[in-house]
Design an enzyme around this catalytic site. Structure first.
Site, short mmCIF file in Angstrom:
data_model
loop_
_atom_site.label_atom_id
_atom_site.label_comp_id
_atom_site.label_asym_id
_atom_site.label_seq_id
_atom_site.Cartn_x
_atom_site.Cartn_y
_atom_site.Cartn_z
N ASN B 43 0.84 -1.20 0.00
CA ASN B 43 0.00 0.00 0.00
C ASN B 43 0.88 1.26 0.00
OD1 ASN B 43 -1.49 2.28 1.35
ND2 ASN B 43 -3.17 0.79 1.27
N HIS B 54 -3.36 0.60 -3.52
CA HIS B 54 -3.48 -0.39 -2.45
C HIS B 54 -2.47 -1.50 -2.75
CE1 HIS B 54 -7.86 0.66 -1.05
NE2 HIS B 54 -7.06 1.71 -1.05
N GLU B 56 -2.72 -4.70 -3.49
CA GLU B 56 -2.96 -5.58 -4.64
C GLU B 56 -2.79 -4.82 -5.95
OE1 GLU B 56 -4.89 -4.90 -2.13
OE2 GLU B 56 -5.74 -6.70 -1.19
N SER B 81 -7.82 -8.65 3.94
CA SER B 81 -8.97 -8.85 3.05
C SER B 81 -9.05 -7.72 2.02
CB SER B 81 -10.25 -8.90 3.89
OG SER B 81 -11.37 -9.13 3.09
N CYS B 83 -10.19 -4.88 -0.49
CA CYS B 83 -11.34 -3.98 -0.62
C CYS B 83 -12.06 -4.26 -1.95
CB CYS B 83 -10.87 -2.52 -0.57
SG CYS B 83 -10.17 -1.92 -2.12
N CYS B 86 -9.80 -3.72 -5.04
CA CYS B 86 -8.77 -4.75 -5.23
C CYS B 86 -9.41 -6.10 -5.55
CB CYS B 86 -7.89 -4.82 -3.98
SG CYS B 86 -6.95 -3.29 -3.76
#
Lengths: 143, 143
Positions: B43, B54, B56, B81, B83, B86
């Site tokens: 991130n 982010h 990912e 987890s 968002c 992503c």
């Protein structure tokens, strides 16, 4: 929501700018609830070899990081139906509405946007369609 | 899928690198179907003032633009987890599986990933949880 909205005009200008650069001609513009343009951008896949700088992501990135309430009631204008990533970005930032230039060339995450309570308006704009059609005809392997 | 997978180890390393930089400590790593690391990242919201980088998205961006079949059977490892944006990016690139370090701090688009046929594995890794807990305690206004 119409083709004369400044946000849509800006998104279409961005799409044309992308085309002029030899890129994928998709543009986007984020407009606040009071109608001011927060940020705009276009797909940079070819220009930057980017896997993630789609039009909506570029517009959010160019907007910069704002407080959460700045996105409340905002509208994301985009020249083409947003893919799942870009739809997810609109959900992440909790925009109120997504205005789509056209969804004949491609349909992205519209169903998911609606499921999440975001209004989706499709303009079926002829210029957006023509721009994508010309791009796909000229560069079928890129699209 | 386990905490000793090279992809998960890399994602956790990325999360720690983000923490060391004063950033949001979330890391990700994209691994091909044959087990090789395609790209990794963390991130960059604080480091670059980015609204979209982010973990990912950074991993996909650092991977670069690959042919569609390079993502077939791929696994996205992420320390937290993913968002909605992503998750949508994983759907866009049609990865096979998303391995999540933890989803106690935050739950993103896991339901949508599963709806789209992507396997979601949650490791409930204690290091990932501790890293986020420490970050939120130290910088509650950033999170």
């Amino acid at each position: 929501m119409s083709e004369s909205d400044p946000g849509f005009v800006a998104a279409l200008e961005e799409a044309k700018a992308g085309f002029a650069e030899g890129g994928v001609p998709i543009g986007a513009c984020l407009v606040s609830r009071d109608g001011s343009i927060l940020g705009r951008g276009h797909n940079m896949r070819i220009q930057k070899g980017s896997a993630t700088l789609h039009a909506e992501i570029s517009a959010l990135e160019n907007t910069g990081r704002l407080p959460a309430n700045a996105y409340e009631g905002a509208t994301m204008y985009t020249s083409l139906s947003p893919c799942e990533m870009c739809s997810g970005a609109c959900i992440l930032y909790k925009v109120k509405r997504v205005v789509v230039g056209e969804n004949k060339t491609f349909v992205g995450g519209e169903e998911h946007l609606r499921r999440k309570g975001i209004e989706v308006v499709v303009l079926e704009n002829e210029e957006c369609k023509a721009l994508m059609a010309r791009f796909i005809a000229e560069k079928p392997n890129v699209w």
